[in-house]
Design an enzyme around this catalytic site. Structure first.
Site, PDB file in Angstrom:
ATOM      1  N   GLY A 222       0.831  -1.209   0.000  1.00 31.30           N
ATOM      2  CA  GLY A 222       0.000   0.000   0.000  1.00 31.30           C
ATOM      3  C   GLY A 222       0.850   1.237   0.000  1.00 31.30           C
ATOM      4  N   ASN A 223       0.246   2.359   0.289  1.00 29.10           N
ATOM      5  CA  ASN A 223       0.997   3.618   0.349  1.00 29.10           C
ATOM      6  C   ASN A 223       0.373   4.549   1.373  1.00 29.10           C
ATOM      7  OD1 ASN A 223      -1.012   5.447  -1.082  1.00 29.10           O
ATOM      8  ND2 ASN A 223      -0.755   3.781  -2.559  1.00 29.10           N
ATOM      9  N   ARG A 224       0.978   5.707   1.554  1.00 34.39           N
ATOM     10  CA  ARG A 224       0.605   6.589   2.666  1.00 34.39           C
ATOM     11  C   ARG A 224      -0.544   7.541   2.363  1.00 34.39           C
ATOM     12  NH1 ARG A 224       5.645   9.739   4.008  1.00 34.39           N
ATOM     13  NH2 ARG A 224       4.184  10.839   5.350  1.00 34.39           N
ATOM     14  N   SER A 225      -1.158   7.428   1.207  1.00 28.55           N
ATOM     15  CA  SER A 225      -2.207   8.395   0.864  1.00 28.55           C
ATOM     16  C   SER A 225      -3.425   8.229   1.785  1.00 28.55           C
ATOM     17  CB  SER A 225      -2.631   8.196  -0.591  1.00 28.55           C
ATOM     18  OG  SER A 225      -3.693   9.052  -0.872  1.00 28.55           O
ATOM     19  N   ALA A 289      -3.578   7.514  -5.115  1.00 30.70           N
ATOM     20  CA  ALA A 289      -2.255   6.939  -5.306  1.00 30.70           C
ATOM     21  C   ALA A 289      -2.485   5.471  -5.653  1.00 30.70           C
ATOM     22  CB  ALA A 289      -1.433   7.080  -4.039  1.00 30.70           C
TER      23      ALA A 289
END
Ligand code: CTP
Length: 412
Positions: A222-225, A289
């Site tokens: 995943g990512n930090r968005s 993102a």
């Protein structure tokens, strides 16, 4: 998100105004409260101040420490005249509870109080929620005054029937319940949107959040968005009159008011949801993102660590949703992408995305700057287009959203 100005006058039902402000702020609205001195005998301004996070005004000559700004908005550089600035910045003005005395003052246009002056200066929708004893409510003078303010364009939130404050009495005159008050405000706001707003008639599709690509049943890439930037674009577009669809990937924020929210998790789900909504959209703002890679073979159960000294996860490229949509665009659609770049060469990379993906604008975030972009409430961006680039200095994401939407309107 909308800016709600609440005028509280002196009745025992003022306690319901507290509940209303709690509901409104929980729903993502920014609220400011103005009170009559009498209402402060029922609810202290500290209560409203604590819930709204903003000072409460009582007197029209009292300076406003926030200079007419709503929570989340930047402080204007000059000190404005409080009652005019506050109501000018409001999207809706609700007076609840409105006493018989307050309604009489409004019906005759008396400007001898902060609420009376704000009422006369209001250009936004004004709503009135009366609360009083049932004999007072049915008196010919009250009937006349209520009819007058309604004829003057005010939306009446009729009082309910039931037990009244005075012991043993019941009848008409109970202030509408807090959830009814909020629903009336939101419906007045969507009515105002339908009849105006510079994005009225446009369908805006926004993607927000960050995708999750499963590694196994419990883990993901995943990512930090957080979805804050996309949600701000969606909320501002709706407040400016657009019909808004949001494709939200793993966003844990309250839904932006007035938008249709479609929830997804993986990039593939986001691709399908955006694909389904794209043709009807006039504007696409791709703030999500989307993971560029995903595990080739996600495990069905939970991968156990036992017997493993290490582990390699093989990734494969995902579809570039924005590039695909751009290839399928029809004339008249405006496409905005985002670019999260780190440090040197950011502008060139963003410009490259603009041409490579066939976009009208790329919103460039320099993610190397502390305190902005990912999971922050503020952002600073450069809006890159084929023409002149537009710098948007560090500001709350709502304002950055407005700047993006302004640029979209200019490009159309
Ligand atoms: N995007 C997309 N589908 C992907 C990847 C990105 O639609 N699989 C969209 C994003 O929503 C964003 C823009 O494309 O609007 C970002 O472009 P991308 O080239 O992926 O940017 P970064 O991930 O920032 O760039 P890179 O890793 O190439 O530097």
């Amino acid at each position: 998100m909308a800016r709600l100005l609440l005028g509280v006058t002196g009745g025992i039902a003022a306690f319901k105004a507290v509940q209303l402000v709690r509901l409104a702020t929980a729903a993502g609205h920014a609220a400011r409260v103005i009170q009559t001195p009498t209402s402060q005998r029922f609810v202290a301004p500290e209560t409203f101040r604590a819930i709204t996070g903003a000072p409460v005004l009582t007197d029209e000559f009292e300076p406003d420490p926030l200079r007419g700004a709503f929570p989340g908005d930047p402080l204007p550089t000059h000190a404005a005249i409080s009652h005019l600035a506050l109501v000018e910045n409001a999207d809706a003005f609700l007076i609840a509870p409105a006493t018989a005395n307050a309604i009489a003052a409004l019906a005759t246009g008396r400007a001898d109080s902060l609420i009376g002056s704000a009422y006369l200066a209001a250009e936004c929708p004004v709503l009135l929620a009366p609360a009083m004893n049932h004999r007072m409510w049915h008196h010919a003078a009250t009937r006349r005054n209520v009819a007058q303010v309604v004829a003057d364009g005010v939306t009446l939130i009729a009082p309910g029937s039931g037990r009244l404050a005075s012991k043993g009495e019941s009848g008409d005159g109970r202030l509408a319940e807090p959830d009814e008050l909020l629903a009336a405000v939101e419906s007045a706001l969507s009515g105002a949107r339908a009849s105006g707003g510079d994005l009225a008639g446009l369908h805006v599709l926004v993607s927000a959040g960050g995708t999750r690509e499963p590694i196994d049943a419990v883990r993901f890439v995943g990512n930090r968005s957080s979805g804050r930037m996309g949600y701000a674009v969606a909320a501002r577009a709706a407040a400016r009159g657009a019909e808004v669809t949001v494709v939200a990937a793993n966003v844990a924020l309250p839904d932006p008011p007035g938008c249709t929210v479609v929830r997804v998790s993986t990039g593939e789900e986001l691709r399908r949801a955006c694909g389904a909504a794209f043709d009807a959209a006039d504007v696409l703002v791709m703030a999500a993102a989307v993971s560029d890679f995903r595990p080739v073979a996600p495990a069905g159960g939970k991968i156990k660590k036992e017997g493993r000294a290490g582990m390699t996860i093989e990734l494969e490229a995902t579809a570039d949703v924005l590039a695909e949509l751009s290839a399928a665009r029809r004339p008249g659609q405006t496409l905005v992408g985002f670019a999260a770049e780190h440090g040197d060469g950011a502008l060139e990379h963003a410009r490259g995305k603009l041409t490579r993906k066939g976009l009208d604008a790329v919103v460039l975030n320099d993610v190397s700057q502390p305190g902005i972009a990912f999971d922050a409430t503020e952002n600073a961006v450069t809006i890159v287009t084929a023409g002149e680039d537009r710098q948007v200095a560090r500001a709350p994401k709502d304002q950055v959203a407005d700047a993006i939407l302004d640029r979209v309107l200019e490009l159309r």
